[in-house]
Design an enzyme around this catalytic site. Structure first.
Site: not given
Ligand code: 5SP
Ligand code: ADP
Length: 480
Positions: A71-72, A239
């Protein structure tokens, strides 16, 4: 039987599964690594996606593909659709000052926090896309001037699969848009006024799709000119929203994912708006909501402890399990990458309570596992304070492969922990979304979910109490 493909473009790697759309049976899979670092050229994700798809036997026989992604991350495109600069990822903390300023500019004494929680469901921290846009506008004005559109990692990859057909074709979904800081889960509308407040002017953003609305079709050219025709592209999602779909999270389930990030989340029928900022009020991938707590320090804390002790991850788990609960007073505060929840972007990790007796590899291994889990248990408390019900924790992510994490988690969380077999639940959730697209219907297909193994243990509150004593006693990054 139609086949469908789910992609997880996560922080450390890209994972692809091909499943039977009707039964959910796994047919084949593949993966490819991503580069390290908190700023990454999106083209590296594209190359990894192509390699992982290839390793998973290609797309020639699939009916639909959905991409879930970290995300983000801020992906900035110019008018021609070219990437302006490497994407700043969710775990890049350089925009911490921008986050603080955006909150303060909206009012002091908690007014700013209330404003953002009310407007977007979340109080922005350095992870959110809006803060990265503010950073770009301030620190790289020449790059900022070139930006015509901003999108998220999964939006960009889906668009590339469609053949990158111009900025007007960018699409997104509720789950991922809810992590931008300029979209409201409660109203389902963009807040481009907030994007403008962050960046100084408005930008093109992807059009919003419904949970089962196709984003387009796969461009046969993108797979070397010989790709299949008529393959539908799902809207994709963030994700964590995909993981909720992949494990089939139901009422009373709190999912804890231990990947690069640690996340604690539940599916909810109403949007959250936590003005303390601990819980992000995200949307899910089915039209509901996904209140979520995220830490920056999860599986890599175990990687770091293993490397410090010069052991492998399995040996680290054995060492931790052989040591006593509470590690005889040794506590590790795991802020190795700074921290997001609590919002301590400059913090560093620390070890407290060292004595001649507990200065052993086993105690340190135990303290690493317990410290990482205690930070997530604080997140679980915050989620419960926002109304979530935690009958059990469903543990997923690479870190759930650790026997020590599985066995110590119920002691720290204070509730039963169930663990599905090791798998790629984010990619599975994306595949389930793709199956929804391929088969139609009012809801995603009911796939049988894997048998889970339950881990139960008496809670050990002393571990959390000791951690709470240590949690705020850390140094900031040198020179920070
Ligand atoms: O920033 C967040 C949720 O807000 C993280 O969960 C990212 O989405 C990255 O996820 P992973 O790569 O660790 O699964
Ligand atoms: N047996 C294990 N014990 C502890 N950690 C593990 C184990 N197997 C994998 N991991 C960790 O899981 C992490 C990757 O998890 P994953 O969920 O794929 O992350 P992400 O989705 O963020 O890329 C790595 O840091 C890796 O070291």
């Amino acid at each position: 039987m139609p086949l469908v493909t789910g992609v997880d473009s996560s922080t450390q790697s890209c994972k692809v599964v091909v499943r039977d759309a009707e039964t959910g049976a796994l047919v084949r899979q593949g993966r490819a690594p991503h580069p390290d670092g908190t700023e990454v050229d999106p083209r590296a994700w594209w190359d990894a996606l192509l390699a992982a798809v290839d390793a998973a036997g290609g797309l020639a026989d699939v009916a639909a593909v959905s991409v879930a992604g970290q995300q983000h991350g801020m992906v900035c495109l110019d008018e021609a659709g070219e990437v302006v600069r490497p994407a700043l990822l969710w775990n890049d903390t350089r925009s911490a000052d921008a986050a603080r300023d955006l909150v303060e500019e909206a009012g002091g004494d908690g007014t700013g926090r209330r404003f953002w929680a009310g407007a977007t469901g979340s109080v922005p921290v350095a992870s959110f896309t809006a803060t990265k846009l503010r950073w770009l506008a301030r620190h790289e004005p020449a790059n900022a001037d070139r930006v015509a559109a901003v999108c998220l990692p999964h939006d960009w990859l889906t668009w590339r699969l469609a053949g990158a057909p111009g900025l007007a074709a960018l699409r997104t979904d509720r789950g991922d848009a809810s992590g931008t800081g300029y979209w409201s889960p409660a109203t389902g509308e963009y807040r481009l006024d907030l994007l403008e407040r962050a960046f100084g002017r408005r930008l093109r953003v992807p059009a919003m799709l419904g949970p089962a609305e196709p984003a387009g079709v796969l461009d046969p050219e993108v797979l070397g000119g010989t790709g299949p025709t008529g393959v539908l592209l799902g809207p994709g999602t963030g994700d964590n929203a995909a993981a909720a779909l992949g494990v089939g999270a139901g009422p009373g389930d709190v999912v804890v994912s231990i990947g690069t990030s640690g996340t604690v989340f539940a599916v909810a029928d109403t949007p959250a708006a936590d003005e303390t900022g601990a819980v992000a009020g995200f949307a899910d991938a089915t039209g509901r909501y996904l209140p979520l707590v995220c830490t920056l320090n999860a599986a890599r804390v175990l990687d770091a402890a293993a490397s410090l002790l010069r052991v492998g991850l399995d040996e680290l788990a054995e060492l931790a399990l052989a040591a006593p609960a509470g590690a005889d007073g040794l506590v590790m505060v795991p802020y190795l990458e700074g921290e997001r929840t609590p919002n301590r972007p400059l913090a560093t990790g620390s070890v407290h309570g060292l004595t001649l007796h507990n200065a052993t590899a086993g105690h340190l291994a135990r303290a690493a596992v317990e410290g990482m889990l205690c930070a997530l248990a604080d997140g679980l408390d915050a989620l419960i304070a926002q109304g979530a019900r935690a009958d059990r924790v469903v543990l997923v992510g690479g870190g759930a492969r650790s026997a020590a994490v599985r066995r110590i988690a119920p002691q720290v969380f204070g509730c039963p922990v169930v663990v599905p077999p090791p798998g790629e639940y984010v990619a599975d959730g994306a595949a389930r979304q793709a199956a929804w697209i391929a088969l139609g219907g009012a809801a995603p297909p009911e796939w049988p979910f894997a048998e889970t193994r339950e881990y139960a243990a008496d809670p050990v509150p002393a571990v959390r109490a000791r951690y709470a004593e240590a949690r705020d006693r850390t140094l900031d990054r040198a020179g920070g």
